[in-house]
Design an enzyme around this catalytic site. Sequence first.
Site, PDB file in Angstrom:
ATOM      1  CG  HIS A  74       7.108  14.189-123.340  1.00 53.37           C
ATOM      2  ND1 HIS A  74       7.406  13.329-124.377  1.00 53.37           N
ATOM      3  CD2 HIS A  74       7.933  15.260-123.500  1.00 53.37           C
ATOM      4  CE1 HIS A  74       8.364  13.880-125.131  1.00 53.37           C
ATOM      5  NE2 HIS A  74       8.697  15.047-124.603  1.00 53.37           N
ATOM      6  CG  ASP A 103      28.720 -11.073-118.645  1.00 49.75           C
ATOM      7  OD1 ASP A 103      28.225  -9.958-118.398  1.00 49.75           O
ATOM      8  OD2 ASP A 103      28.046 -12.047-119.014  1.00 49.75           O
ATOM      9  CD1 TRP A 139      11.475  18.106-116.780  1.00 52.95           C
ATOM     10  CD2 TRP A 139      12.774  16.672-115.645  1.00 52.95           C
ATOM     11  NE1 TRP A 139      12.759  18.588-116.810  1.00 52.95           N
ATOM     12  CE2 TRP A 139      13.583  17.725-116.127  1.00 52.95           C
ATOM     13  CE3 TRP A 139      13.384  15.649-114.905  1.00 52.95           C
ATOM     14  CZ2 TRP A 139      14.950  17.785-115.890  1.00 52.95           C
ATOM     15  CZ3 TRP A 139      14.754  15.724-114.673  1.00 52.95           C
ATOM     16  CH2 TRP A 139      15.516  16.776-115.161  1.00 52.95           C
ATOM     17  CB  SER A 167      17.632   0.680-111.829  1.00 50.37           C
ATOM     18  OG  SER A 167      18.119   0.396-113.113  1.00 50.37           O
ATOM     19  CB  SER A 168      20.615   5.033-112.228  1.00 47.84           C
ATOM     20  OG  SER A 168      19.676   5.183-113.249  1.00 47.84           O
ATOM     21  CG  HIS A 251      23.622  21.252-115.370  1.00 51.31           C
ATOM     22  ND1 HIS A 251      23.009  21.971-116.365  1.00 51.31           N
ATOM     23  CD2 HIS A 251      24.830  20.900-115.865  1.00 51.31           C
ATOM     24  CE1 HIS A 251      23.827  22.075-117.396  1.00 51.31           C
ATOM     25  NE2 HIS A 251      24.937  21.434-117.121  1.00 51.31           N
ATOM     26  CD  GLU A 253      19.326  12.300-115.514  1.00 53.36           C
ATOM     27  OE1 GLU A 253      20.006  11.762-114.615  1.00 53.36           O
ATOM     28  OE2 GLU A 253      18.790  11.657-116.437  1.00 53.36           O
ATOM     29  CE1 TYR A 255      27.274  18.858-120.609  1.00 54.16           C
ATOM     30  CE2 TYR A 255      26.069  19.652-118.686  1.00 54.16           C
ATOM     31  CZ  TYR A 255      26.685  19.891-119.898  1.00 54.16           C
ATOM     32  OH  TYR A 255      26.702  21.152-120.397  1.00 54.16           O
ATOM     33  CB  SER A 266      34.365   9.785-130.015  1.00 51.34           C
ATOM     34  OG  SER A 266      33.982  11.044-129.515  1.00 51.34           O
ATOM     35  CG  HIS A 300      22.644  27.010-115.554  1.00 49.73           C
ATOM     36  ND1 HIS A 300      23.725  26.490-116.206  1.00 49.73           N
ATOM     37  CD2 HIS A 300      21.760  25.985-115.476  1.00 49.73           C
ATOM     38  CE1 HIS A 300      23.512  25.229-116.512  1.00 49.73           C
ATOM     39  NE2 HIS A 300      22.319  24.890-116.081  1.00 49.73           N
ATOM     40  CG  HIS A 301      18.503  24.718-114.416  1.00 49.35           C
ATOM     41  ND1 HIS A 301      17.953  24.223-115.579  1.00 49.35           N
ATOM     42  CD2 HIS A 301      19.737  24.163-114.331  1.00 49.35           C
ATOM     43  CE1 HIS A 301      18.806  23.403-116.151  1.00 49.35           C
ATOM     44  NE2 HIS A 301      19.898  23.344-115.415  1.00 49.35           N
ATOM     45  CB  THR A 326      31.109  21.853-125.468  1.00 49.91           C
ATOM     46  OG1 THR A 326      30.743  21.590-124.116  1.00 49.91           O
ATOM     47  CG2 THR A 326      30.090  21.207-126.385  1.00 49.91           C
ATOM     48  CE  LYS A 329      33.472  15.055-126.227  1.00 53.71           C
ATOM     49  NZ  LYS A 329      34.682  14.271-126.000  1.00 53.71           N
ATOM     50  NE  ARG A 448       9.493  24.668-119.816  1.00 54.69           N
ATOM     51  CZ  ARG A 448      10.413  24.091-119.063  1.00 54.69           C
ATOM     52  NH1 ARG A 448      11.295  24.802-118.389  1.00 54.69           N
ATOM     53  NH2 ARG A 448      10.465  22.785-118.980  1.00 54.69           N
TER      54      ARG A 448
HETATM   55 CU   CU1 Z   1      21.652  23.068-116.363  1.00 59.69          CU
END
Ligand code: CU1
Length: 523
Positions: A74, A103, A139, A167-168, A251, A253, A255, A266, A300-301, A326, A329, A448
């Site tokens: 998931h 293009d 994940w 690909s990315s 992390h 990722e 963002y 925006s 922080h993880h 943030t 914004k 979890r």
């Molecule tokens: Cu993070």
Amino acid sequence: MTHATHLEKKGIIHWMARWIFTTNHKDIGTLYLCLSGLMFFIAGLMAMMIRAQLLKPGMHLFNPNFYNELVTLHGLIMIFGAIMPGFVGLANWMIPLMIGAPDMALPRLNNLSFWLLPFAFTLMLSTLFMAGGGPNFGWSMYAPLSTTFAPPSTDFVIISIHMMGLSSILGGINIIATILNLRAPGMTLMKMPLFVWTWLITAFLLIIAMPVLAGAVTMMLFDRHFGTSFFNAGGGGDPVLYQHIFWFFGHPEVYIMILPGFGIISEVIPTFSRKKLFGYTSMVLAVGAIAFLSYIVWAHHMFTTGMGSGAQLFFMYTTMLIAVPTGIKVFNWVATMFRGALTFETPMLFAISFVILFSIGGFSGLMLAIIPADYQYHETYFVVAHFHYVLVTGALFTIMAGIYYWLPKWTGHYYNETLGQWHFWLTVIAVNVTFFPMHFLGLAGMPRRVSDYALQFADFNFIASIGAFVLGAAQIIFLVNIILTIRGGKKAPSKVWDGAMGLEWTVESPAPYHTFATAPVLD
Ligand code: CU1
């Protein structure tokens, strides 16, 4: 073979060849969005299976190992299959139109970037049917669960992650090349629409982050098969090293999955407020600041891994610092709406609910950043609640806002507003019913990634599961609405939203020659 079937066969081959060999940015954008929709469906079904297992304590729908496989896939498929291709699809469609380019800069590379993905996800999903089962370690793929104790199918997950990463990276290179080289005369960097700006910065994040993930999974592969001990304490390595490498990718990722959404919001809020975006320059700088900070907060993880207090404090303060750009914004979005002539079409509803719900996710993120508190929240449902508030609104809601906002431009038809409103209200209510109770579950100590739980968690889990089923069902309305819009509906002019002060797009684009409509509908 009769003449008619011969022609039909030729038609199908032509149709297939068009989509397989296409180098047109609109075609490729459409392909990305279709893949994203399919992956959203598959990963969403997995979410509903997870919530079915958690409907009440003592359920035995599947064994705990298969439950873990569902949780893992998931996450992986939502992130790499649904969200990222969704944003890349929108980038393909809109960036050339917004900067006045014919293009993408590298059209054939664009084709390759897309066509790597269906193979990557077929490979990843096929692991479910392999001996020993699919990936069951979450994940984030922490060692040694993903190395010493992982099923054989893990190697296929690693290869599919390499394909998605390639690909990315290629996609990121293409987007940077397009934006830096193909802008129309007069389109200076500081005149670019915010969606283009956010994607430019996101593309740099992709190019920096994805090779780090590739390195992490390659080290996993070496530990599994080639006798190394990067993550094995028994051989002189350290499992915590895996976490450092993974989150140095992981992390940013987050963002990557949110910044393009900031860009979409925006665009949407000014249009439906009939005002110019408030604080354009500060918006660009804030996105840049968030992107920079996203690279110095990764640990922080990992507050509970036993790192020194100096390191803990550094990562706590840098994490909290992200709240500043943030906040800028959010302030600017609200200031754009202030005293505007607001209307509440579906894209605007998703945009406003994003601003409110994403802020809730931001605040629970600040709570998690507080080290002593994190010891309590770590590995509980509080974390699950936090990142679903951030990602469901920051990624899913913004992609939906973007699709509703631009669908008339793409197809030449308005979507059905009544269906859009039903879709929005059911979705926004169901999201809160699903994820808000998870805060309470986490604070009460529910862990979890466990397929059963103690009796005291029963009520909130039941509520969350009902919310998830409604959330899933509501997306059928979205699908029906999109199909109806592609096939017909009220004709849309080139200035779809009454041209609201010319805020919709900065550059008039040539008519897409590959719209779904039978007649040219855009001037
Ligand atoms: Cu993070």
